[in-house]
Design a protein around this motif. Sequence first.
Motif, short mmCIF file in Angstrom:
data_model
loop_
_atom_site.label_atom_id
_atom_site.label_comp_id
_atom_site.label_asym_id
_atom_site.label_seq_id
_atom_site.Cartn_x
_atom_site.Cartn_y
_atom_site.Cartn_z
N HIS A 20 0.83 -1.21 0.00
CA HIS A 20 0.00 0.00 0.00
C HIS A 20 0.86 1.26 0.00
O HIS A 20 0.52 2.25 -0.65
CB HIS A 20 -0.93 0.00 1.21
N ILE A 21 1.98 1.24 0.73
CA ILE A 21 2.87 2.40 0.75
C ILE A 21 3.48 2.63 -0.62
O ILE A 21 3.53 3.76 -1.12
CB ILE A 21 3.95 2.23 1.84
N VAL A 22 3.94 1.56 -1.25
CA VAL A 22 4.51 1.69 -2.60
C VAL A 22 3.47 2.25 -3.56
O VAL A 22 3.75 3.18 -4.34
CB VAL A 22 5.03 0.33 -3.11
N VAL A 164 -3.69 -3.25 11.61
CA VAL A 164 -3.87 -2.69 10.27
C VAL A 164 -4.88 -3.56 9.52
O VAL A 164 -4.82 -4.79 9.57
CB VAL A 164 -2.54 -2.62 9.52
N ALA A 165 -5.81 -2.91 8.84
CA ALA A 165 -6.88 -3.62 8.13
C ALA A 165 -6.92 -3.20 6.67
O ALA A 165 -6.40 -2.15 6.30
CB ALA A 165 -8.22 -3.32 8.80
N GLY A 166 -7.57 -4.03 5.86
CA GLY A 166 -7.75 -3.68 4.46
C GLY A 166 -7.34 -4.78 3.52
O GLY A 166 -6.90 -5.86 3.94
N PRO A 167 -7.49 -4.54 2.22
CA PRO A 167 -7.10 -5.53 1.22
C PRO A 167 -5.62 -5.93 1.34
O PRO A 167 -4.79 -5.11 1.75
CB PRO A 167 -7.35 -4.80 -0.10
N ARG A 203 -4.51 1.89 3.84
CA ARG A 203 -4.37 2.99 2.88
C ARG A 203 -4.21 4.33 3.58
O ARG A 203 -3.53 5.23 3.07
CB ARG A 203 -5.56 2.98 1.93
N ASP A 204 -4.81 4.46 4.78
CA ASP A 204 -4.61 5.68 5.57
C ASP A 204 -3.18 5.74 6.08
O ASP A 204 -2.54 6.80 6.07
CB ASP A 204 -5.59 5.71 6.74
N LEU A 205 -2.68 4.60 6.54
CA LEU A 205 -1.28 4.52 6.98
C LEU A 205 -0.36 4.90 5.82
O LEU A 205 0.60 5.66 6.00
CB LEU A 205 -1.00 3.09 7.45
N ALA A 206 -0.66 4.37 4.63
CA ALA A 206 0.20 4.63 3.47
C ALA A 206 0.18 6.11 3.08
O ALA A 206 1.24 6.70 2.82
CB ALA A 206 -0.26 3.77 2.30
N ARG A 207 -1.00 6.70 3.07
CA ARG A 207 -1.08 8.13 2.70
C ARG A 207 -0.35 9.00 3.72
O ARG A 207 0.30 9.98 3.35
CB ARG A 207 -2.55 8.55 2.57
N THR A 294 -10.28 6.73 6.49
CA THR A 294 -11.28 6.17 5.59
C THR A 294 -12.52 5.82 6.41
O THR A 294 -12.41 5.36 7.55
CB THR A 294 -10.72 4.91 4.91
N ASP A 295 -13.70 6.02 5.84
CA ASP A 295 -14.94 5.63 6.51
C ASP A 295 -14.87 4.13 6.83
O ASP A 295 -14.57 3.32 5.95
CB ASP A 295 -16.11 5.91 5.57
N PRO A 296 -15.12 3.73 8.08
CA PRO A 296 -15.05 2.31 8.44
C PRO A 296 -15.91 1.41 7.55
O PRO A 296 -15.56 0.24 7.32
CB PRO A 296 -15.54 2.29 9.89
N LEU A 297 -17.03 1.92 7.05
CA LEU A 297 -17.87 1.13 6.15
C LEU A 297 -17.13 0.82 4.85
O LEU A 297 -17.21 -0.29 4.32
CB LEU A 297 -19.18 1.87 5.86
N THR A 298 -16.38 1.79 4.36
CA THR A 298 -15.58 1.58 3.15
C THR A 298 -14.48 0.56 3.39
O THR A 298 -14.22 -0.31 2.54
CB THR A 298 -14.97 2.92 2.69
N THR A 299 -13.82 0.64 4.55
CA THR A 299 -12.79 -0.34 4.87
C THR A 299 -13.38 -1.74 4.86
O THR A 299 -12.79 -2.68 4.28
CB THR A 299 -12.18 -0.05 6.25
N ALA A 300 -14.54 -1.92 5.47
CA ALA A 300 -15.17 -3.23 5.53
C ALA A 300 -15.57 -3.72 4.13
O ALA A 300 -15.33 -4.88 3.77
CB ALA A 300 -16.39 -3.19 6.45
N ARG A 301 -16.17 -2.85 3.34
CA ARG A 301 -16.59 -3.23 1.98
C ARG A 301 -15.40 -3.62 1.11
O ARG A 301 -15.41 -4.64 0.43
CB ARG A 301 -17.35 -2.08 1.34
N ASP A 302 -14.36 -2.79 1.14
CA ASP A 302 -13.20 -3.06 0.29
C ASP A 302 -12.46 -4.31 0.73
O ASP A 302 -11.95 -5.07 -0.11
CB ASP A 302 -12.27 -1.85 0.30
#
Length: 331
Positions: A20-22, A164-167, A203-207, A294-302
């Motif tokens: 994600h950082i890259v 950390v969460a996400g794809p 993605r928040d961590l990366a940004r 990021t909105d937590p709902l978006t994190t869950a959906r993605d």
Amino acid sequence: MTGKKLNVLVLGGTQFVGRHIVEALLAEGHRVAVLTRGRTPDELPQTVERLKGDRDEGAAGLAALEGRTWDACVDVSGYTPRQVRASAEELRDRVGRYVFVSTVSVYAEQGRHPIREDDPLLPEAAEDVTEVTGETYGPLKVTCERIVGEVFGERATILRPQIVAGPYDPTGRYTYWVDRVAAGGDFLAPGDGSDFIQVIDARDLARFTVRVLEEDIPGVFNLAGPRLSWREFLNLAREATGSDAHAVWVDEATLEAQGVGWRELPAWVPAGGEQGGLMDVSSERARAAGLTHTDPLTTARDTRMWSANTPQKLFLTPGREAEVLASTRRG
């Protein structure tokens, strides 16, 4: 933002947080090289320069870096002092800023509410410790942070992320719950819904990492997302997945009696327990420096969009879950 396009070295970079950082760096037009051992799948864009090395071999494992300079380095794969000392000393005069990705597990008093950056840290692990376990993980990161600070001084930035969460998440700790809710039916929900869960979207961590590099920001930062009650979180997971799953709340005493703990119920930390503060981490300092959520709902959906087609770790098995739920109903 400076507007300058940076030349950045990422130690690691092919997996989860590093990936994600890259991707975030590339999205802002920066040039990226990654140093990896070449042992894990690499789905990074071809524009990324690949360097091969192994910090476990000390300076000899970093031959690929010789004669090179970068504007900054992001270290997402430093777990032991041996690894971090090798890269920090090798890069001391050849990178500007050194960003070290640590963890909130460095804090000694994990029952504090909230946990802040200036809170006491765990005792350091010795620099010759190389085995990373549940017991050594935090102390090793404390030692690594100290090494980076000693070598780089004001050119060091320490990031301490929450779970950390996400794809692309290989740990499955957050993903388990989104997937379990998506599967539908009655499911075991820990506690009574009033405990808390707090994660940071990768993605928040990366940004934020990109912002630190672009603005050359020093310091130590906790990176944590919105704090949700478990009831809020599981309702959100239902909305994200369109599931009609039904939470069956099982209190802590019953779970303990059934021998079900954190290994089967990832990311659950009782709010009043010895580690309850790990789900109450202040990110006030990072938000002041530009962290956005990021909105937590978006994190869950993605996360679910990715996990639906990706094999995941198994925590509480369906059979064991059914067994525990049956015992609570009999009770």
